[in-house]
Design an enzyme around this catalytic site. Structure first.
Site, mmCIF file in Angstrom:
data_model
loop_
_atom_site.group_PDB
_atom_site.id
_atom_site.type_symbol
_atom_site.label_atom_id
_atom_site.label_comp_id
_atom_site.label_asym_id
_atom_site.label_seq_id
_atom_site.Cartn_x
_atom_site.Cartn_y
_atom_site.Cartn_z
ATOM 1 C CG ASP A 89 -5.197 -4.331 -3.779
ATOM 2 O OD1 ASP A 89 -5.526 -3.642 -2.535
ATOM 3 O OD2 ASP A 89 -3.958 -4.078 -4.379
ATOM 4 C CG HIS A 125 -5.332 -2.942 0.638
ATOM 5 N ND1 HIS A 125 -4.380 -2.805 -0.426
ATOM 6 C CD2 HIS A 125 -4.707 -2.345 1.697
ATOM 7 C CE1 HIS A 125 -3.823 -1.557 -0.348
ATOM 8 N NE2 HIS A 125 -3.804 -1.465 0.942
ATOM 9 C CB SER A 132 -0.917 0.009 1.108
ATOM 10 O OG SER A 132 -2.012 0.975 1.018
#
Length: 621
Positions: free
Chosen positions: A306, A335, A156
């Site tokens: 995601d 995610h 991320s």
């Protein structure tokens, strides 16, 4: 629910050496130190940045090893209570335990304005952090244990930080692995399809207040940070009494607020009123893609669930940096690959050895071991409901499409011969998709099962469903809803969903796409942000209200997915104008009435990207 397809994962066919097999042949020969060396590195503007250095133990004095840098706003390490039973580094422990025993140095930094670092955050993914990462890289290569070679990775925000480090052109950077991270923060993250994700903005803001200000009452609301043994950010070694830490946290009180900051960027690449050179591009990796050296190897990883567009980010990075050694991995994950999202999963945690693939990548391009990775296909993707991995040499892998057309009586058929007609849908701003969707995980919420109540949701949509399929149909890539739409308001949001309806009536959410009609104009994709789906600039000059009542052709790309529809099932296309659980109203307080045209010369259609080898010359139904 039907049993999972009786089919192995297909890893042996998709890889010469599977990630699990590679990991099994690469045991660690070093130990982890009991704790890292922790210190401040001074950035070019004098800001002190807290870093942890994890070195393999024992490391001979003459040894020189490659380093992996991780830059995080989510604490490099927690201070811990007496007798703590959990790991002090929950955000990086998996990387530490993977890399350090196998001969890498791992350096983990609190980005400025977070953790024990000094400074103030003036932006989400501030450009200052990009310069800081280059300064930390300078410090790393000057250390006696460094061999002068540097990689970067993370999930991320941390993955985007790896992109930004590579874009500095630093000579030491040889390989990066941005995992589950965006390429365009506007379109991939906070404004997918030009629609603002208000709940995400609120939740992220709350979480960063908890972290940046060491507000543990706030952090108690987040599963990742609410363990009672966590006692705020760990101070550096030379700050045993936490005096410097307290001073750093005091500076964090002036950090930007996400709820105030993100709504400023209503249009992509439009500058702030007080800083016209600062726009959504300023905190998006694509904006500096041209500064990434062509010899830097890149592993892009994402999953079909995601967030709102992170998978688009992974694909766009792969398509854009096409001169680089590059690999693309798209799996059945949410995610961060915390969960296997398949309804037919054997267990909740993913069984795929993702970190074996990440290790092999860095072994090949950073440690310069001959792993055979360069002989593997550059693209690997997973097909849900087939429960099988595939390999490809290009993206998208699909070479043709099956086209389905909405028809009267809610049918979705293979021919466009139906008489012209239209169906209306009154948008209800109270309608949402619930709280077990792709959006929760990127907001830090602990979702374990996705779209479990999907059948009750599609009942509120304008829906079209095929007859029973006579054969399987496997797709991979972006389905495109090519719609003729009219609205009685000058703006609207289109939420388009693809569903498989099983023979027993059970419904599985396949994928979805959204688009604000204000941004319906398509544009050529720039070289810095190449895509394989209809591109919108989301710029002010390309935005235009709709003429109420006038039908217009609007193509909505659905998020990419690999999926096999089974014989005996039906395919459903559905349309809504609201997601009250995640998105703003469009237009505010004026729910539009939408009309979808079908048949004739204004025939709406659904294009499904069919994997090569699937018959397209035979009827589906």
């Amino acid at each position: 629910m039907r049993d999972a397809p009786v089919n192995p994962d297909g890893e042996a066919e998709a890889w010469v050496v599977t990630p699990g097999d590679y990991l099994a042949t690469r045991p660690g020969h070093f130990r982890l130190p009991a704790r890292p060396v922790s210190l401040y590195v001074t950035a070019r503007d004098g800001c002190r940045l807290a870093v942890d250095v994890w070195l393999p133990t024992p490391l001979p004095a003459e040894a020189r090893i490659p380093t992996i840098l991780v830059s995080t706003p989510y604490y490099r390490r927690f201070a811990m209570g007496e007798g703590a039973t959990v790991d002090s580094s929950p955000n990086v422990a998996y990387m530490r335990d993977l890399f350090v025993p196998r001969g890498y140095a791992l350096v983990v930094a609190d980005v400025r304005g977070t953790g024990a670092s000094f400074g103030r955050r003036d932006s989400f993914r501030s450009p200052r952090e990009r310069l800081d990462s280059s300064d930390i890289a300078d410090w790393i290569v000057a250390q006696g244990w460094s061999d002068g070679r540097l990689g970067a990775t993370g999930i991320s925000y941390l993955g985007a930080a790896a992109d930004f480090l590579a874009s500095t052109g630093h000579a030491a950077v040889k390989a990066i692995a941005p995992l589950f991270s965006v390429w365009d923060t506007y379109a991939d993250n906070y404004f997918p399809g030009g629609v603002a994700l208000n709940r995400l903005t609120q939740k992220y803001d709350l979480g960063m207040i908890g972290l940046d200000q060491d507000n543990r009452a706030v952090l108690a609301q987040f599963a990742a940070f609410n363990h009672p043994d966590y006692r705020g950010p760990a101070p550096v070694d030379d700050d045993p009494d936490g005096v410097l830490l307290a001073a750093a946290i005091s500076e964090h009180l002036s950090n930007f607020r996400q709820t105030d900051f993100m709504p400023e960027f209503r249009f992509r690449e439009e500058g702030l009123p007080y800083d016209p050179d600062f726009s959504s591009a300023s905190f998006s990796p694509y904006s500096v893609a041209g500064q990434v050296r062509s010899d830097v190897a890149i592993l892009s990883v994402s999953g079909w669930m995601d967030g709102a567009g992170y998978c688009n980010g992974a694909i766009s990075r792969w398509l854009t940096l096409n001169r680089n050694p590059r690999h693309l991995l798209l799996g059945p994950w949410d995610h961060g690959a915390r969960i296997d999202i398949s309804p037919w999963r054997r267990r909740q945690p993913p069984s795929f050895a993702l970190w074996g693939e990440v290790l092999r990548f860095f072994d090949e391009y950073l440690m310069e071991r001959d792993t055979g990775l360069r002989a593997e296909a550059p693209v690997h993707y997973y097909v849900l409901h087939e429960e099988r991995w595939h390999s490809a040499h290009n993206w998208p892998p699909a070479e043709t499409s099956v086209v389905l057309y909405p028809d009267g009586d809610g049918l979705l058929g293979e021919g466009a011969s139906g008489a012209p007609g239209e169906d209306s849908h009154q948008v209800d701003f109270s309608i949402g998709t619930g709280h077990h969707t792709r959006y929760e995980r990127i907001a830090g919420e602990d979702v374990r099962t996705y779209y479990p109540d999907w059948a009750s949701r599609t009942a509120t949509h304008l829906a079209y469903t095929t007859p029973v399929l006579h054969r399987d149909l496997a797709i991979a890539g972006h389905a495109i809803a090519d719609l003729w739409i009219a609205s009685d308001q000058p703006d609207a949001a289109l939420f388009v969903y693809l569903t498989e309806v099983g023979a027993d009536g059970e419904e599985w959410h396949v994928t979805e796409g959204l688009l604000r009609c204000l941004h319906r104009k398509e544009s050529p994709a720039p070289d810095s942000c190449r895509v394989a789906w209809p591109f919108r600039s989301f710029r002010r000059e390309d935005a235009a209200p709709m003429q109420p009542g006038k039908p217009e052709r609007i193509r909505v790309p659905l998020l990419p997915v690999g999926w096999r529809f089974l014989a005996g099932s039906r395919i459903r296309l559905s349309l809504s104008g609201s997601d009250a659980d995640h998105c703003v109203q469009i237009p505010h307080g004026r729910p539009p009435r939408l009309s979808l045209l079908r048949g004739g010369d204004r025939a709406s259609a659904l294009y499904l990207p069919v994997i090569s080898g699937n018959a397209t010359d035979r009827s589906l139904t």
